[in-house]
Design an enzyme around this catalytic site. Structure first.
Site, short mmCIF file in Angstrom:
data_model
loop_
_atom_site.label_atom_id
_atom_site.label_comp_id
_atom_site.label_asym_id
_atom_site.label_seq_id
_atom_site.Cartn_x
_atom_site.Cartn_y
_atom_site.Cartn_z
N GLU A 69 0.89 -1.31 -0.03
CA GLU A 69 -0.17 -0.03 0.16
C GLU A 69 1.01 1.31 0.03
O GLU A 69 1.86 1.47 0.90
CB GLU A 69 -0.65 -0.03 1.16
N CYS A 70 0.58 2.15 -0.68
CA CYS A 70 1.25 3.46 -1.01
C CYS A 70 2.99 3.40 -1.03
O CYS A 70 3.31 2.78 -1.82
CB CYS A 70 0.83 4.52 0.13
N GLY A 71 3.32 3.51 0.34
CA GLY A 71 5.00 3.53 0.24
C GLY A 71 5.35 1.98 -0.07
O GLY A 71 6.30 1.77 -0.72
N MET A 83 5.32 1.37 -3.81
CA MET A 83 6.58 2.06 -4.21
C MET A 83 7.83 1.17 -4.09
O MET A 83 8.18 0.99 -5.23
CB MET A 83 6.72 3.43 -3.57
N THR A 93 -1.45 -0.84 -4.40
CA THR A 93 -2.39 0.14 -4.46
C THR A 93 -1.62 1.46 -3.78
O THR A 93 -0.90 1.25 -2.86
CB THR A 93 -3.72 -0.14 -3.97
#
Length: 436
Positions: free
Chosen positions: A327-329, A332, A427
Site C-alpha cells: 500500500e502506498c509506500g 512504491m 495500490t
C-alpha cells in the site's frame, strides 16, 4: 457509562491533537480510564492517542464505514470513564458526495454518536470575530451540539478578555484559554506529525501538555459538558477478510501506516501476524502465506532499502509462490525504482514495473473507491474497496496490468489504478473497509 465528547476546530492546524492528548493524559492522571478515537482517515494520530491513554485507538470514518462498523469500533469504549473522538480538518469538512454513512466530516460522527463538540479556536489576528466563527459552527447543522470552546495561542490577557467577552455574549461557554507554549508543539513532516514511535520524548511532551492544559482549562467543566453514553450493540462487526492465515507484515520507520482497526480485524478473524523490518535487512517469515507492505516513509530511507540485499532477495523469493501486497509506500518499494527528493534514483525490489519520483512531488490526497479487476489478498475480483490516498510521489511509469478501476470521492476515475503481476499487487490507497 462513559462520558463522550468530540474535539474539533474550524480548521486544521489549530491544536486538536495537542488538546486531545492533554485532556486524555490529565484525566488519566486523575484515575479516569480514557478511550480515544480518530474521526477520519488520518493513520498517524491513533498512535499518539495510545501513548496518552495506554489504550489502542482506532479510526471511525463516515465516508468509508457504515453505521454498524462505526458502532462496532466505538463499543471498545464501554469500559471507559471518558471517550474522546478527535476530529480531522474543520468540524464540517468532508467531501461533496456522500459515502457510506456520511461525507467523512467530524460532524457526522458527533451527530451519529450524540456527543457534544468542544471546539479548539485559535484567535490569532482576531478578537470578537472568533465568537462569530464559533456561533456559526454552533448553528450550522441541527443535530450537532456545541459544548463550548478552548482558546489556543491567545496573545495576551487583554486579547483573551476580548474574545471571552464576545463568546459569553454569544452564549458560548469558554472552558479555558491557552497562551502560546512552544514546549508542547508536536514536530511535523510532509505527511503530518512525526510518528509517536519515532519520538523518544513523546511521554514527557504529553505530560507537559497535560500539566499546561490542566493549569489553563477547567477540566471539570469540560467533563460535565460530555454526554452520558453507553454503546449500542452492533448487529454486524467489520466486513474484513484477512489476507491470509499467517501474515508477514513489514513494520518499521519506513513501513508504519496501517489502520489499527484492520490489524485488529485480521487478528479477530483468526489470522496470525508476524512482523519484520526491511530497514534491518529482514526478509518476510518463510512460514507465512502472505506478505503485506504498508505505507510509510520509504522515500526517507530509499538508499538503505536499496542496499538491503537480504530483504530484497527474500521478498522476491517469497513472491515466487505466495501473494505480496503493498500500500502506498509499500507499493512504491515493490516497484522498479524510487527517486528521492534530492533526485537520486534508488533500485527497489522490481516485483512490479512501477517507478516513482519524490523529486517531482505533487500532493495526491483524498478518498478512493476501487472496484477490483483481479483478486488481491483477502478480496475477490469485483469487490468494492474504500480507502484513502495521501502521498507526494509522482508516477513515472506504471506498466503492469491495473489492479482496479479507482474513483475519487466525486466519482471521477483517477490514474492511480494499482498494479498486478504474478502473485504481486499494489495500490496507492490505504484500505479502510470493503462495502458489504
Amino acid at each position: 457509562m462513559a462520558a463522550g465528547l468530540v474535539i474539533s476546530a474550524p480548521a486544521s492546524g489549530v491544536g486538536k491533537t495537542t488538546l486531545t492528548l492533554a485532556l486524555a493524559r490529565a484525566w488519566r492522571h486523575r484515575g479516569l480510564n480514557v478511550q480515544c478515537f480518530k474521526s477520519g482517515p488520518d493513520y498517524i494520530d491513533p498512535a499518539f492517542h495510545a501513548a496518552a491513554t495506554g489504550r489502542a485507538s482506532v479510526n471511525v470514518d463516515s465516508w468509508a464505514m457504515d453505521r454498524e462498523t462505526i458502532a462496532h469500533l466505538v463499543s471498545r469504549g464501554v469500559d471507559a470513564d471518558v471517550v474522546l473522538a478527535e476530529g480531522s480538518m474543520g468540524l464540517f469538512d468532508g467531501v461533496a458526495a456522500r459515502g457510506v454513512s456520511g461525507t467523512g466530516a467530524t460532524a457526522d460522527i458527533a451527530e451519529m454518536l450524540g456527543w457534544p463538540v468542544v471546539l479548539v479556536i485559535d484567535p490569532s489576528g482576531q478578537a470578537q470575530t472568533a465568537a462569530a466563527i464559533a456561533a456559526g459552527l454552533r448553528d450550522y447543522r441541527a443535530g450537532v451540539n456545541l459544548a463550548g470552546v478552548v482558546l489556543n495561542r491567545v496573545a495576551s490577557p487583554r486579547h483573551e478578555e476580548l474574545v471571552r467577552h464576545a463568546l459569553n455574549e454569544a452564549g458560548i461557554a469558554v472552558f479555558g484559554a491557552l497562551p502560546r507554549h512552544a514546549e508542547i508543539s508536536l514536530p511535523k513532516r510532509h505527511l503530518g506529525l512525526v510518528q509517536a514511535e519515532e519520538q523518544a520524548e513523546i511521554d514527557k511532551l504529553i505530560d507537559e501538555a497535560a500539566r499546561f492544559v490542566a493549569e489553563h482549562v477547567d477540566l471539570d467543566a469540560v467533563l460535565r459538558s460530555a454526554a452520558s453514553w453507553s454503546p449500542q450493540p452492533a448487529v454486524n462487526g467489520l466486513n474484513v477478510t484477512p489476507p491470509g492465515q499467517r501474515i508477514a507484515l513489514a513494520r518499521d520507520a519506513a513501513f508504519s501506516f496501517v489502520y489499527p482497526h484492520m490489524l485488529e480485524a485480521w487478528r479477530g478473524a483468526g489470522a496470525e501476524i508476524s512482523t519484520f523490518s526491511p530497514l534491518a535487512d529482514e526478509a518476510p517469515d518463510a512460514s507465512a502465506d502472505v506478505c503485506w507492505l504498508p505505507g510509510g516513509y520509504p522515500e526517507l530511507h530509499a538508499g538503505k532499502i536499496a542496499a538491503n540485499a537480504h530483504f530484497r532477495s527474500g521478498l522476491r523469493a517469497f513472491a515466487e509462490t505466495r501473494p505480496v501486497h503493498g500500500e502506498c509506500g509499500g507499493y512504491m518499494v515493490l516497484g522498479t525504482a524510487l527517486t528521492d527528493a534530492e533526485g537520486a534514483r534508488h533500485e527497489m525490489t522490481g516485483l512490479l514495473g512501477l517507478e516513482t519520483s519524490f523529486a517531482k512531488r505533487r500532493m495526491h490526497l483524498g478518498y478512493r473507491l476501487a472496484e477490483l479487476a483481479a483478486p488481491m489478498p483477502g478480496h475477490r475480483p469485483g469487490a468494492r474497496l474504500r480507502g484513502h490516498e495521501f502521498h507526494y510521489s509522482t508516477i513515472i511509469a506504471q506498466p503492469d496490468m491495473p489492479l482496479a478501476v479507482v474513483h475519487d470521492a466525486t466519482g471521477a476515475v483517477i490514474a492511480e489504478t494499482g498494479s498486478r503481476r504474478g502473485h504481486v499487487t499494489g495500490t496507492f490507497f490505504h484500505l479502510i473497509a470493503e462495502d458489504r
